[in-house]
Scaffold this motif. Structure first.
Motif, short mmCIF file in Angstrom:
data_model
loop_
_atom_site.label_atom_id
_atom_site.label_comp_id
_atom_site.label_asym_id
_atom_site.label_seq_id
_atom_site.Cartn_x
_atom_site.Cartn_y
_atom_site.Cartn_z
N GLY A 108 0.83 -1.21 0.00
CA GLY A 108 0.00 0.00 0.00
C GLY A 108 0.86 1.26 0.00
O GLY A 108 0.56 2.24 -0.69
N ASN A 142 0.01 6.29 5.34
CA ASN A 142 -0.55 4.94 5.36
C ASN A 142 -1.01 4.79 6.81
O ASN A 142 -0.23 4.40 7.68
CB ASN A 142 0.53 3.92 4.99
CG ASN A 142 0.01 2.49 4.95
OD1 ASN A 142 -1.07 2.21 5.43
ND2 ASN A 142 0.81 1.59 4.38
N VAL A 168 -3.58 6.03 1.99
CA VAL A 168 -3.81 4.73 1.36
C VAL A 168 -4.51 3.83 2.37
O VAL A 168 -4.10 3.73 3.52
CB VAL A 168 -2.49 4.09 0.85
CG1 VAL A 168 -1.46 3.89 1.95
CG2 VAL A 168 -2.79 2.76 0.16
N GLN A 198 -6.83 -0.02 2.55
CA GLN A 198 -7.32 -1.20 1.83
C GLN A 198 -8.85 -1.20 1.82
O GLN A 198 -9.47 -0.82 2.82
CB GLN A 198 -6.83 -2.48 2.50
CG GLN A 198 -5.35 -2.72 2.24
CD GLN A 198 -4.99 -4.16 2.55
OE1 GLN A 198 -5.43 -5.07 1.87
NE2 GLN A 198 -4.19 -4.36 3.57
N SER A 241 -11.99 1.45 3.29
CA SER A 241 -11.69 2.70 2.57
C SER A 241 -12.97 3.48 2.23
O SER A 241 -12.99 4.71 2.32
CB SER A 241 -10.89 2.42 1.30
OG SER A 241 -11.61 1.55 0.46
N TYR A 255 -6.14 -1.73 -2.91
CA TYR A 255 -5.83 -0.46 -2.23
C TYR A 255 -6.55 0.71 -2.88
O TYR A 255 -6.72 0.76 -4.10
CB TYR A 255 -4.32 -0.20 -2.26
CG TYR A 255 -3.56 -1.20 -1.44
CD1 TYR A 255 -3.38 -1.02 -0.07
CD2 TYR A 255 -3.05 -2.35 -2.02
CE1 TYR A 255 -2.70 -1.96 0.69
CE2 TYR A 255 -2.37 -3.30 -1.27
CZ TYR A 255 -2.20 -3.09 0.08
OH TYR A 255 -1.54 -4.03 0.83
N ARG A 256 -6.96 1.64 -2.06
CA ARG A 256 -7.58 2.87 -2.53
C ARG A 256 -6.73 4.04 -2.03
O ARG A 256 -6.33 4.07 -0.86
CB ARG A 256 -9.00 3.03 -1.95
CG ARG A 256 -9.91 1.84 -2.23
CD ARG A 256 -10.28 1.73 -3.70
NE ARG A 256 -11.09 0.56 -3.99
CZ ARG A 256 -10.61 -0.59 -4.50
NH1 ARG A 256 -9.33 -0.74 -4.76
NH2 ARG A 256 -11.42 -1.60 -4.75
#
Ligand code: SAM
Length: 201
Positions: free
Chosen positions: A45, A130, A160, A162, A167, A190-191
């Motif tokens: 990520g 993250n 970031v 998941q 997300s 991942y977004r």
């Protein structure tokens, strides 16, 4: 003491290792250790975030929330040599390694501290993170509110997250909290969320 990567003093015995952060524009070798997030390889990520974000502003203060051993903050520092980069984390072992990794990379425009040690007056042109989803929703929301409310006017944050770790609901919560949020990129699970600073009247 504790057993989680987000403990102040990780309980795990030290086992130094090194990982490579390989991006289109950058290659860094980073020291890692047990008792922190993703010590055996740069997190997927994190790499996707660093491959997706637009170039950072070349001046002002830039922030990495939950810096770990430093891959995000060090990339910010390398891509924005004229800016001042800060990395904050609660994990002291990670902070120490991040500082060593900055010195080894010859990056003098970045420093690493515990969150409460950072000057509360600072406003950030950009925040990359993250974030520590696993601290739980309430704690995560509090953490994000604390730091995202310190974006400079026109500032942007890139997070970031998941998909299966929430997300979409995080995006909704951010928007409902007055922080307009859109999905900048979507890669495997991942977004990358892009968050705009709140508008002040
Ligand atoms: C998902 S990890 C990301 C680490 C690093 N940025 C990376 O990409 O490898 C999230 C980090 O947030 C840190 N963290 C947990 N709670 C925190 C808090 N309240 N304030 C700042 N950092 C925190 C954890 O210790 C951990 O290093």
């Amino acid at each position: 003491m504790g057993d989680h990567y987000f403990s102040a003093e990780p309980g795990a015995a030290s086992r130094p290792a090194a990982v490579d952060l390989v991006l289109r524009d950058l290659h860094l070798r980073l020291e890692t250790d047990r008792g922190m997030f993703s010590p055996d390889r740069v997190d997927a990520g994190t790499r996707i975030l660093l491959d997706s974000v637009p170039p950072p502003p070349q001046e002002g203060h830039l922030l990495d929330v939950g810096c770990g051993y430093g891959p995000i903050a060090l990339t910010l520092a390398a891509r924005a040599p004229g800016a001042t980069v800060h990395g904050v984390d609660v994990n002291r072992r990670a902070l120490e390694l991040a500082g060593r990794n900055a010195a080894a990379a010859g990056l003098a425009n970045v420093s690493f501290t515990e969150p409460e040690a950072l000057d509360p007056e600072l406003r950030f042109a950009v925040i990359w993170s993250n974030p520590p989803i696993r601290i739980g929703k309430a704690a995560l929301h509090e953490l994000l509110e604390t730091w995202l409310s310190r974006l400079a006017p026109d500032g942007r944050a890139y997070l970031v997250v998941q998909k299966h770790l929430g997300s979409d609901s995080l995006q909704r919560w951010l928007t409902e909290s007055g922080l307009a949020t859109s999905r900048l990129a979507s890669r495997s699970s991942y977004r990358i969320l892009e968050v705009q600073a709140r508008e002040h009247p």
